[in-house]
Design an enzyme around this catalytic site. Sequence first.
Site, PDB file in Angstrom:
ATOM      1  N   LYS A 178       0.864  -1.199   0.000  1.00 12.25           N
ATOM      2  CA  LYS A 178       0.000   0.000   0.000  1.00 12.25           C
ATOM      3  C   LYS A 178       0.890   1.236   0.000  1.00 12.25           C
ATOM      4  CE  LYS A 178      -3.866   0.363   2.498  1.00 12.25           C
ATOM      5  NZ  LYS A 178      -4.651   0.351   3.772  1.00 12.25           N
TER       6      LYS A 178
HETATM    7  O1  G3P Z   1      -6.755   2.196   5.255  1.00 12.52           O
HETATM    8  C1  G3P Z   1      -7.704   3.179   5.066  1.00 12.52           C
HETATM    9  C2  G3P Z   1      -8.962   3.007   5.846  1.00 12.52           C
HETATM   10  O2  G3P Z   1      -8.863   1.907   6.657  1.00 12.52           O
HETATM   11  C3  G3P Z   1      -9.315   4.219   6.626  1.00 12.52           C
HETATM   12  O3  G3P Z   1     -10.431   3.953   7.406  1.00 12.52           O
HETATM   13  O4  G3P Z   1     -12.012   4.297   9.229  1.00 12.52           O
HETATM   14  O5  G3P Z   1      -9.697   5.261   9.409  1.00 12.52           O
HETATM   15  O6  G3P Z   1     -11.352   6.238   7.838  1.00 12.52           O
HETATM   16  P1  G3P Z   1     -10.888   5.006   8.534  1.00 12.52           P
END
Ligand code: G3P
Length: 226
Positions: A86
């Site tokens: 990633k």
């Molecule tokens: O890896 C990106 C994703 O997991 C972000 O999620 O919930 O932190 O916005 P969040």
Amino acid sequence: MKLLIDDANIENIKRIYEYYAVDGVTTNPSILAKNGKNPYETLKEIREFIGNDAELHVQVVSDTAEEMILEGHKIVDVLGKNTYIKIPTVQEGLKAMKKLSSEGYNITATAIYTPIQAYLAAKAGANYAAPYVNRIDNLGTNGIEVTRKIHDIFENNGLKTQILAASFKNSLQVLELCEYGVGASTVAPEIIEGFINNPNISSAVDVFTKDFEGLCGEGKTMFNCD
Ligand code: G3P
């Protein structure tokens, strides 16, 4: 649409794998930090559990392309071929994506907030582009619409990159992208479990059980009612 688990807690991952058909696990540095253990300790445990055929997505943290490339090589050396590197979709990240994809590595372009970022990542050879649906919503823009637009840009330009939608806060966001046929979504365990946590479903099933027991006796099932 593939379904992945956006979490690094091994107990959560085992629980979801027991009940649901999922395609792998995604992590990011914040998710790994919640475990409080060395990242490779956590990730090796996850890889061992999910097996070599499942996708595992692991993020680099450097801010130069050269260092991101070194991280990418190490991540795949340690965690195996089906591990997606990633890489944040910033300028240095695009440079790293170009190099790593030319070397045959699997790349997930992450931290995508705009369609043009996704287009650039696709051009750089990323296998997946990860728009952050709920974080985009929180900016006052519609994360689902942005994700659909990215899907259309890929389709209309013959780009092979798939969507790996991330950052969900509810089932409807996931469902709308499933309906649209995006490549994959990665979802937190509690949201996956919420998909079928519905009192109407439970009460329908309870009535069936009660009626059957009224006919055949308490505790009886189709296995032992004859
Ligand atoms: O890896 C990106 C994703 O997991 C972000 O999620 O919930 O932190 O916005 P969040």
